[in-house]
Design a protein around this motif. Sequence first.
Motif, PDB file in Angstrom:
ATOM      1  N   LYS A  19       0.825  -1.200   0.000  1.00 60.03           N
ATOM      2  CA  LYS A  19       0.000   0.000   0.000  1.00 60.03           C
ATOM      3  C   LYS A  19       0.866   1.260   0.000  1.00 60.03           C
ATOM      4  N   GLN A  23       1.208   4.084  -3.031  1.00 61.04           N
ATOM      5  CA  GLN A  23       0.989   5.503  -2.790  1.00 61.04           C
ATOM      6  C   GLN A  23       2.187   6.327  -3.259  1.00 61.04           C
ATOM      7  N   SER A  27       2.263   8.912  -6.562  1.00 61.15           N
ATOM      8  CA  SER A  27       2.634  10.319  -6.365  1.00 61.15           C
ATOM      9  C   SER A  27       3.748  10.750  -7.314  1.00 61.15           C
TER      10      SER A  27
END
Length: 214
Positions: A19, A23, A27
Amino acid sequence: KDVQKEREPHVHLSKEEVKEKIQSYNSSVTDKLKMTLNANGIYTGFIKVQMELCRPITVQSSQSQGRYAPSNQETAFYLPDGCVNTLHISSTNTVREVIEALLKKFFVADNPAKFALYKRCHKEDQVYTCKLSDREHPLYLRLVAGPKTEMLSFVLREHETGEVMWEAFSIPELQNFLRILDKEEHDQLQILKNRYAAYRGKLEEALRGVLKPG
């Protein structure tokens, strides 16, 4: 020049680590090709594969029936250098499944066993390549390396057998190869004829200038 690099071991990531990496990955994405983590822990995303094929590929029309079966609707041609294709895959897809999906997407009739997927990395002004095993997972490698293709890119090539294993090709494929070779031979001969005709014309023009009275 490519340099072979030892295969890096697969590191198991916990669901929380996956996870966090997704992320971080999303980004940094600049082309909107982000990854998505599902509730079951499987994630999906995109990989780009550069085609570096030396031999022609056999393509069948979408109406042809039966994979790898001879068909009158098959044609063979050389793929342009630098051709890049994008695939949407999941973290469970293996290298073999990625190769099959890539060929199916473009109706390539050649047996997937003729091809191999490589990863290419740039480090210290060197280019490292490594052939991936059929059981490796390309999307995991993409996630770990991040979205920058300078860090990692995928390349589809023919298997490096040292010699071409012509017995692995079907009769229609071999016949198409012969037609391609005949056309290339004809084109090269025409180029040479045109070149020498131009030289001959310039020499004759120079001779006329030298021999011209006065």
